[in-house]
Enzyme design. Structure first.
Site, PDB file in Angstrom:
ATOM      1  N   HIS A   1      -0.330   7.032   8.119  1.00 56.87           N
ATOM      2  CA  HIS A   1      -1.070   8.243   8.553  1.00 56.87           C
ATOM      3  C   HIS A   1      -0.844   8.737   9.800  1.00 56.87           C
ATOM      4  O   HIS A   1      -0.045   8.133  10.665  1.00 56.87           O
ATOM      5  CB  HIS A   1      -2.576   8.022   8.144  1.00 56.87           C
ATOM      6  CG  HIS A   1      -2.561   7.616   6.616  1.00 56.87           C
ATOM      7  ND1 HIS A   1      -2.318   8.488   5.629  1.00 56.87           N
ATOM      8  CD2 HIS A   1      -2.985   6.104   6.296  1.00 56.87           C
ATOM      9  CE1 HIS A   1      -2.690   7.497   4.550  1.00 56.87           C
ATOM     10  NE2 HIS A   1      -2.873   6.378   4.817  1.00 56.87           N
TER      11      HIS A   1
ATOM     12  N   GLU B   1      -1.927  -3.061   2.265  1.00 58.78           N
ATOM     13  CA  GLU B   1      -3.217  -2.652   2.405  1.00 58.78           C
ATOM     14  C   GLU B   1      -4.126  -4.125   2.921  1.00 58.78           C
ATOM     15  O   GLU B   1      -4.488  -4.912   2.249  1.00 58.78           O
ATOM     16  CB  GLU B   1      -3.821  -2.385   0.912  1.00 58.78           C
ATOM     17  CG  GLU B   1      -2.851  -1.121   0.509  1.00 58.78           C
ATOM     18  CD  GLU B   1      -3.254   0.285   0.911  1.00 58.78           C
ATOM     19  OE1 GLU B   1      -4.138   0.303   1.875  1.00 58.78           O
ATOM     20  OE2 GLU B   1      -2.491   1.289   0.595  1.00 58.78           O
TER      21      GLU B   1
ATOM     22  N   GLU C   1      -8.525   5.010   9.145  1.00 53.99           N
ATOM     23  CA  GLU C   1      -7.572   4.150   8.966  1.00 53.99           C
ATOM     24  C   GLU C   1      -6.129   4.290   9.890  1.00 53.99           C
ATOM     25  O   GLU C   1      -5.582   3.249   9.954  1.00 53.99           O
ATOM     26  CB  GLU C   1      -7.164   4.516   7.472  1.00 53.99           C
ATOM     27  CG  GLU C   1      -5.867   3.521   6.840  1.00 53.99           C
ATOM     28  CD  GLU C   1      -5.438   4.043   5.597  1.00 53.99           C
ATOM     29  OE1 GLU C   1      -5.911   5.025   5.138  1.00 53.99           O
ATOM     30  OE2 GLU C   1      -4.192   3.536   5.209  1.00 53.99           O
TER      31      GLU C   1
ATOM     32  N   HIS D   1      -1.473  -0.336   6.120  1.00 52.11           N
ATOM     33  CA  HIS D   1      -2.442   0.459   5.627  1.00 52.11           C
ATOM     34  C   HIS D   1      -3.667  -0.336   5.318  1.00 52.11           C
ATOM     35  O   HIS D   1      -3.582  -1.323   5.780  1.00 52.11           O
ATOM     36  CB  HIS D   1      -2.144   1.256   4.195  1.00 52.11           C
ATOM     37  CG  HIS D   1      -0.906   2.189   4.360  1.00 52.11           C
ATOM     38  ND1 HIS D   1      -1.269   3.504   4.353  1.00 52.11           N
ATOM     39  CD2 HIS D   1       0.183   1.946   4.309  1.00 52.11           C
ATOM     40  CE1 HIS D   1      -0.074   4.239   4.426  1.00 52.11           C
ATOM     41  NE2 HIS D   1       0.842   3.336   4.627  1.00 52.11           N
TER      42      HIS D   1
HETATM   43 ZN    ZN Z   1      -3.203   4.547   3.651  1.00 53.13          ZN
END
Ligand code: ZN
Length: 286
Positions: free
Chosen positions: A75, A249, A112, A167
């Site tokens: 992102h 993640e 995030e 992430h």
């Molecule tokens: Zn993400």
């Protein structure tokens, strides 16, 4: 657009701290400090002149010494303000996908994109201290994109030994844990050649991240292969990679326990250590 990472003050400070701690950046494969083959005589300039009959000893290069690693902080901080840009469809490996997304956040509003950029920087500093060249897919946390296909292209163009996309998840509040995502065969088949190596990297990363953070391997995600490991073919970053590539993640930002962790700088340093350790294990073994 890809960006070759430049040394930042805190990265330099880290390197200096590592040197002061007695763990300089030059290491051999066993993790022991590399040694200079010949010591200069006391009082000499250090520039030894080898005789014709004496071969000049040369340091044995380690596999990691010349490696390039691409870190992809998921992102970006400007994405939310540029929907027309990030919603534009881009190639994703046999289908189209939005250029980028805004990502998730904790209930308290820690985003995030900030988490991933911070962890990527910390990871880069740890790897650079070991002599590895690191390329980040974005230079700061205030831009828009880059699109997911460009992020994959950065890894491919760099000839990365490994690309790791960082992430954190936004799952239901009642579940927690981290998981690594390894690529399945993309719909267009383009990533077939790196599936095996990516799978090995995923296992190395899972083991190292668990050891460094104590974070439990997640069992809630879909496409679960085993605890802390999923396999997917819907992510452009994995489908378009022509070098070994995985996602991680790091935790579930919507879970109170994981949210407290990702918000804490000390935990983010542990997360970076885990990612760096996993990368180093993969580079040394493969
Ligand atoms: Zn993400």
């Amino acid at each position: 657009m890809s960006t070759v990472r430049r040394a930042r003050p805190f990265a330099l400070a880290f390197a200096v701290a590592a040197l002061l701690a007695g763990c300089g950046p030059a290491f051999n494969q066993s993790g022991a400090p590399s040694r200079t083959p010949t010591a200069a005589a006391p009082g000499s300039t250090g520039a030894a002149t080898p005789s014709a009959s004496t071969p000049t000893p040369t340091a044995t290069p380690t596999p990691t010494a010349s490696a390039v690693v691409v870190l992809d902080p998921g992102h970006n901080g400007g994405n939310a303000g540029a929907p027309s840009v990030i919603n534009r469809p881009v190639p994703a490996g046999g289908f189209l996908k939005p250029c980028n997304t805004t990502g998730t956040e904790t209930n308290a509003g820690y985003p995030e994109h900030a988490f991933t950029f911070d962890v990527a920087q910390r990871t880069a500093a740890l790897l650079e201290a070991r002599g590895i060249k690191v390329v980040l897919t974005r230079p700061n946390d205030v831009g828009v994109g880059p699109c997911v296909d460009r992020r994959a292209a950065t890894a491919n163009t760099a000839g990365a030994a490994l690309a790791v996309s960082i992430h954190a998840d936004g799952a239901a509040a009642g579940v927690r844990g981290f998981h690594v995502i390894e690529p399945a065969r993309a719909p267009d088949g383009g990533n077939q050649g790196v599936l095996a190596a990516s799978g090995k990297a995923a296992l190395d990363l899972r083991a190292a991240f668990a050891a460094a953070t104590g974070e439990p391997p997640a069992t809630y995600p879909g496409a679960l292969v085993s605890a802390g490991l999923t396999r997917r073919n819907d992510l452009a970053g994995l489908n378009l990679a022509r070098v070994p590539a995985v996602f991680i993640e790091c935790g579930n930002m919507r879970n109170a326990t994981d949210a407290a962790e990702v918000t804490a700088p000390a935990w983010r340093q542990q997360a970076a250590q885990g990612i760096a350790d996993g990368i180093l294990t993969f580079l040394n073994a493969h």
